[in-house]
Design an enzyme around this catalytic site. Structure first.
Site, PDB file in Angstrom:
ATOM      1  N   SER A   1       0.836  -1.203   0.000  1.00 26.67           N
ATOM      2  CA  SER A   1       0.000   0.000   0.000  1.00 26.67           C
ATOM      3  C   SER A   1       0.867   1.248   0.000  1.00 26.67           C
ATOM      4  O   SER A   1       1.666   1.463   0.926  1.00 26.67           O
ATOM      5  CB  SER A   1      -0.912   0.011   1.228  1.00 26.67           C
ATOM      6  OG  SER A   1      -1.546   1.267   1.353  1.00 26.67           O
TER       7      SER A   1
ATOM      8  N   HIS B   1      -1.330  -1.320  -4.195  1.00 23.20           N
ATOM      9  CA  HIS B   1      -2.585  -1.026  -3.503  1.00 23.20           C
ATOM     10  C   HIS B   1      -2.676   0.473  -3.268  1.00 23.20           C
ATOM     11  O   HIS B   1      -1.783   1.076  -2.660  1.00 23.20           O
ATOM     12  CB  HIS B   1      -2.642  -1.779  -2.174  1.00 23.20           C
ATOM     13  CG  HIS B   1      -3.964  -1.693  -1.481  1.00 23.20           C
ATOM     14  ND1 HIS B   1      -4.994  -2.568  -1.748  1.00 23.20           N
ATOM     15  CD2 HIS B   1      -4.429  -0.844  -0.544  1.00 23.20           C
ATOM     16  CE1 HIS B   1      -6.031  -2.267  -0.991  1.00 23.20           C
ATOM     17  NE2 HIS B   1      -5.714  -1.208  -0.252  1.00 23.20           N
TER      18      HIS B   1
ATOM     19  N   ASP C   1      -4.964   3.388  -1.635  1.00 25.19           N
ATOM     20  CA  ASP C   1      -6.054   3.705  -0.718  1.00 25.19           C
ATOM     21  C   ASP C   1      -6.576   5.109  -1.003  1.00 25.19           C
ATOM     22  O   ASP C   1      -5.900   6.107  -0.734  1.00 25.19           O
ATOM     23  CB  ASP C   1      -5.572   3.628   0.731  1.00 25.19           C
ATOM     24  CG  ASP C   1      -5.291   2.204   1.172  1.00 25.19           C
ATOM     25  OD1 ASP C   1      -6.229   1.393   1.114  1.00 25.19           O
ATOM     26  OD2 ASP C   1      -4.155   1.906   1.573  1.00 25.19           O
TER      27      ASP C   1
ATOM     28  N   MET D   1      -9.106   7.923  -0.037  1.00 23.84           N
ATOM     29  CA  MET D   1      -9.930   8.348   1.105  1.00 23.84           C
ATOM     30  C   MET D   1     -10.483   9.739   0.831  1.00 23.84           C
ATOM     31  O   MET D   1      -9.762  10.616   0.348  1.00 23.84           O
ATOM     32  CB  MET D   1      -9.096   8.341   2.384  1.00 23.84           C
ATOM     33  CG  MET D   1      -8.408   7.026   2.677  1.00 23.84           C
ATOM     34  SD  MET D   1      -7.488   7.098   4.222  1.00 23.84           S
ATOM     35  CE  MET D   1      -6.555   5.553   4.120  1.00 23.84           C
TER      36      MET D   1
ATOM     37  N   HIS E   1      -8.536   0.911  -3.818  1.00 22.11           N
ATOM     38  CA  HIS E   1      -9.447   0.654  -2.691  1.00 22.11           C
ATOM     39  C   HIS E   1     -10.146   1.966  -2.347  1.00 22.11           C
ATOM     40  O   HIS E   1      -9.540   2.885  -1.788  1.00 22.11           O
ATOM     41  CB  HIS E   1      -8.623   0.132  -1.511  1.00 22.11           C
ATOM     42  CG  HIS E   1      -9.385  -0.062  -0.248  1.00 22.11           C
ATOM     43  ND1 HIS E   1      -8.767  -0.197   0.985  1.00 22.11           N
ATOM     44  CD2 HIS E   1     -10.721  -0.153   0.005  1.00 22.11           C
ATOM     45  CE1 HIS E   1      -9.674  -0.361   1.912  1.00 22.11           C
ATOM     46  NE2 HIS E   1     -10.870  -0.325   1.354  1.00 22.11           N
TER      47      HIS E   1
ATOM     48  N   MET F   1     -12.242   4.142  -0.221  1.00 25.89           N
ATOM     49  CA  MET F   1     -12.832   4.410   1.083  1.00 25.89           C
ATOM     50  C   MET F   1     -13.543   5.756   0.973  1.00 25.89           C
ATOM     51  O   MET F   1     -13.122   6.758   1.548  1.00 25.89           O
ATOM     52  CB  MET F   1     -11.754   4.407   2.164  1.00 25.89           C
ATOM     53  CG  MET F   1     -11.292   3.011   2.523  1.00 25.89           C
ATOM     54  SD  MET F   1      -9.952   2.984   3.727  1.00 25.89           S
ATOM     55  CE  MET F   1      -8.555   2.959   2.596  1.00 25.89           C
TER      56      MET F   1
ATOM     57  N   MET G   1     -11.089  -5.763   6.070  1.00 29.43           N
ATOM     58  CA  MET G   1     -10.288  -4.803   6.822  1.00 29.43           C
ATOM     59  C   MET G   1      -9.978  -5.421   8.182  1.00 29.43           C
ATOM     60  O   MET G   1     -10.888  -5.714   8.961  1.00 29.43           O
ATOM     61  CB  MET G   1     -11.045  -3.486   6.989  1.00 29.43           C
ATOM     62  CG  MET G   1     -11.229  -2.697   5.708  1.00 29.43           C
ATOM     63  SD  MET G   1      -9.664  -2.223   4.905  1.00 29.43           S
ATOM     64  CE  MET G   1      -8.858  -1.287   6.225  1.00 29.43           C
TER      65      MET G   1
ATOM     66  N   ASP H   1      -6.263  -6.374   4.880  1.00 27.83           N
ATOM     67  CA  ASP H   1      -5.625  -5.064   4.877  1.00 27.83           C
ATOM     68  C   ASP H   1      -5.590  -4.510   6.290  1.00 27.83           C
ATOM     69  O   ASP H   1      -6.631  -4.231   6.880  1.00 27.83           O
ATOM     70  CB  ASP H   1      -6.423  -4.121   3.959  1.00 27.83           C
ATOM     71  CG  ASP H   1      -5.787  -2.749   3.814  1.00 27.83           C
ATOM     72  OD1 ASP H   1      -4.777  -2.473   4.478  1.00 27.83           O
ATOM     73  OD2 ASP H   1      -6.319  -1.941   3.023  1.00 27.83           O
TER      74      ASP H   1
END
Length: 210
Positions: free
Chosen positions: A9, A34, A36, A38, A67, A69, A138, A176
């Site tokens: 990540s 990966h 993330d 957000m 991913h 979020m 998660m 994760d």
């Protein structure tokens, strides 16, 4: 060790040198990157947007595992795919339209994943498991790196692995959060197919050669 894939990540990367850290992932056993995303609403921090993903897409041929979020992922899935995502994983808690999200991702020829927070039961995914390519458990509360793995989340991996085998479903199981040299064997034994690691990977305590 089973043939478990490593998805480092870049949340734990040095943002001032993302290109170099992506090369580091290539050289130290990473099978994918990966990312993330957000939005400051579903989780408090704000991280990467479409422009950043588009910029780093040219740095590697490794698949981008994005991913989301974010709230209402159905509104932004297309733009993240256009930016360079190879797979898109969204949270079941973030939308009332999970089936639509999966359809959008597959219509673009990409892999669709569904993620659950630690307190969300596997049963909430019952109707979606036959449709997705990946289920992301998660193992910490989403939003921050460097947390310790929450032990009861390992049971959810086991349950998903049992369903995967019993129903002959094609999804892969990803974990994760809090994955390090100590917890890695535990999640692999539970049935994990893809390990997401940030802090431990970039600190040098969790890597393996291809």
């Amino acid at each position: 060790m089973k043939n478990t894939l490593l998805s480092p990540s870049i949340l734990a990367s040095d943002f001032s040198r993302l290109g170099e850290d992506i090369k580091f992932i290539e050289e130290n056993g990473g099978n994918m990157v990966h990312i993330d995303v957000m939005d400051g609403h579903f989780v408090p921090p704000v991280t990467f947007g479409q422009c950043v993903i588009s910029s780093i897409r040219k740095c590697t041929e490794l698949p981008f595992d994005v991913h989301l979020m974010v709230e209402r992922p159905e509104d932004s899935i297309d733009s993240f795919i256009e930016a360079g995502a190879d797979s898109v994983t969204f949270h079941v808690e973030a939308t009332n339209h999970s089936d639509l999200c999966i359809q959008k991702i597959h219509a673009a020829g990409k892999k669709a994943g569904i993620a659950i927070c630690p307190s969300t039961p596997v049963s909430s995914l019952e109707n979606l498991l036959p449709l997705v390519d990946l289920v992301l458990v998660m193992t910490v509360n989403p939003g921050w790196g460097g947390q310790k793995l929450i032990p009861y989340t390992v049971d959810k991996v086991k349950k998903l692995a049992d369903i995967q085998k019993e129903k002959n479903y094609a999804y892969l199981i990803s974990v994760d959060g809090g994955i390090n040299a100590e917890t890695l064997p535990v999640v692999i034994e539970a049935g994990t197919d893809i390990v997401v690691s940030g802090s431990s990977f970039f600190r040098g305590t969790l890597r393996w050669k291809k």
